[in-house]
Design an enzyme around this catalytic site. Structure first.
Site, mmCIF file in Angstrom:
data_model
loop_
_atom_site.group_PDB
_atom_site.id
_atom_site.type_symbol
_atom_site.label_atom_id
_atom_site.label_comp_id
_atom_site.label_asym_id
_atom_site.label_seq_id
_atom_site.Cartn_x
_atom_site.Cartn_y
_atom_site.Cartn_z
ATOM 1 N N CYS A 200 4.070 -4.425 6.423
ATOM 2 C CA CYS A 200 3.563 -4.174 5.073
ATOM 3 C C CYS A 200 4.704 -3.803 4.126
ATOM 4 C CB CYS A 200 2.546 -3.047 5.095
ATOM 5 S SG CYS A 200 1.027 -3.448 5.983
ATOM 6 N N HIS B 143 0.827 -1.207 0.000
ATOM 7 C CA HIS B 143 0.000 0.000 0.000
ATOM 8 C C HIS B 143 0.865 1.263 0.000
ATOM 9 C CE1 HIS B 143 0.578 1.209 4.290
ATOM 10 N NE2 HIS B 143 0.783 -0.097 4.469
#
Length: 395
Positions: A341, A323
């Site tokens: 992430c 992301h």
């Protein structure tokens, strides 16, 4: 000269001979005896007649010997609904052509015309099993979610049953994935309710997958039976794979095997490293609230976070996403600072989001993290092909 007794014997013998001769003439005369064997009556049998706890998918079969079947009816005694069936060419066997219901009694009435020209009637009842519970075969990903986009080359097919499966072998025998073109694949039981199918290698782009669970009437064990059958079709789109390297803090992007882009990234820091291994995208959201409490790190924990992120694609079920993160742009390409992430800048995150989707692959190396577990949604590719095959109930 003969004695009187001899003369009397000769006279009697002559009379007997004469009588025998007169009876043997004219063989078709009215004194000839006749016998005619009577033809048999029809014998009608109903398979499973009188049964209780019968399987609803076992056909009702009615047979006639020494005659031909006429009308046959199989009727649910509660709903009065008739079961459809077919008579074979010889008119000697009738077979139902649809499944019965659970926990139901059916009255069977059959008539047959015997070789003797007389009609025979046979009656019987069949009562089907009543499950303690019924298990639905839910599919992941949901076919509707990928109807327009298709799935990526790394997509496993997952059946998630709504009840635990005790007899996994009985259930697995009723599951199938047919790939066109044909590719080797196999089933692996993640736990008592989840079984996954993946190919030995990534799916070929353009593959069509026909997925079936013929589990209605199947005994799952412990009183649980299959609730319904299900067949769905998936299509595999172009190959999109990303190779994220924690050592270089770069992610190379490949389309159908050709590298098309390289992006600077920041992965998980030492305290929260990104899992090593092949990740498969399971969800994508243009805007998404990331809350570490969803995987057990809640308020009060120093690693707790809650933030609104853009261009987010989930790559595992314990909070790992690809992301946009504007706060880590300065570290992207040099240092791993995230909670696990893979962070991108705005331009790269949107480009990645617009091209990658469900079933596409992100391969992570040199992150310093543990291997992605097989049970972590789509950790299927963490196992060797040999170990994957060992997870089949039919192995």
């Amino acid at each position: 000269m003969l004695p009187k007794r001899a003369l009397l014997f000769a006279s009697v013998l002559g009379a007997a001979t004469l009588a025998l001769t007169s009876c043997s003439t004219g063989g078709t005369g009215e004194n000839t005896p006749t016998t005619t064997a009577e033809k048999p009556a029809a014998s009608v049998t109903i398979d499973e007649a009188g049964a209780t706890g019968a399987s609803p998918v076992t056909p009702v079969v009615v047979r006639a010997d020494h005659g031909e079947l006429g009308d046959v009816s199989v009727v649910n005694t509660e709903t009065s609904r008739a079961v459809s069936g077919e008579l074979d060419e010889s008119a000697s066997t009738w077979t139902s052509t649809e499944p019965l219901g659970y926990g139901s009694t059916y009255e069977v009435v059959a008539h047959a015309l015997g070789d003797n020209g007389k009609q025979t009637e046979q009656r019987g009842t069949i009562t089907t099993v009543t499950p303690r519970a019924q298990a639905e075969p839910n599919l992941i990903p949901g076919p509707a979610a990928v109807a327009d986009t298709g799935v990526g080359v790394g997509q496993p097919i997952s059946f998630q049953f709504t009840q635990p499966v005790t007899d996994k072998a009985a259930v697995e025998k009723q599951l199938s994935v047919v790939s066109e073109p044909a590719q080797e694949g196999g089933w692996y039981w993640i736990d008592d309710q989840n079984v996954h199918y993946r190919p030995k290698e990534y799916w070929q782009p353009g593959t069509t997958l026909t997925v079936s669970a013929k589990v209605y009437g199947v005994d799952f064990g412990n009183g649980v039976y299959g609730a319904s059958d299900r067949t769905e079709t998936y299509h595999v789109h172009d190959s999109w794979t990303a190779k994220a390297d924690g050592a270089t803090a770069q992610m190379a992007i490949f389309h159908n095997g050709q590298q098309v882009r390289t992006m600077p990234i920041s992965m998980g820091k030492d305290e929260t490293p990104t899992h090593v291994g092949t990740h498969v995208i399971s969800d994508k959201q243009a805007s998404y609230t990331m809350d570490s409490c969803t995987y057990g790190v809640c308020q009060g924990d120093p690693d707790y976070y809650r933030s609104e992120e853009r261009w987010s694609l989930r790559i595992s079920n314990d909070g790992e996403f690809v992301h946009e993160n504007p706060n880590s742009v300065g570290a992207q390409g040099s240092t791993n600072v995230s909670h696990g992430c893979i962070n991108l800048n705005a331009e790269n995150a949107q480009w990645f989001f617009e091209r990658f989707g469900l079933g596409d692959v992100v391969e992570v190396t040199n992150s310093g993290g543990p291997q992605l577990p097989v049970w972590d949604l789509y950790g299927d590719w963490s196992l060797s092909w040999q170990d994957w095959q060992a997870g089949s109930a039919l192995h």
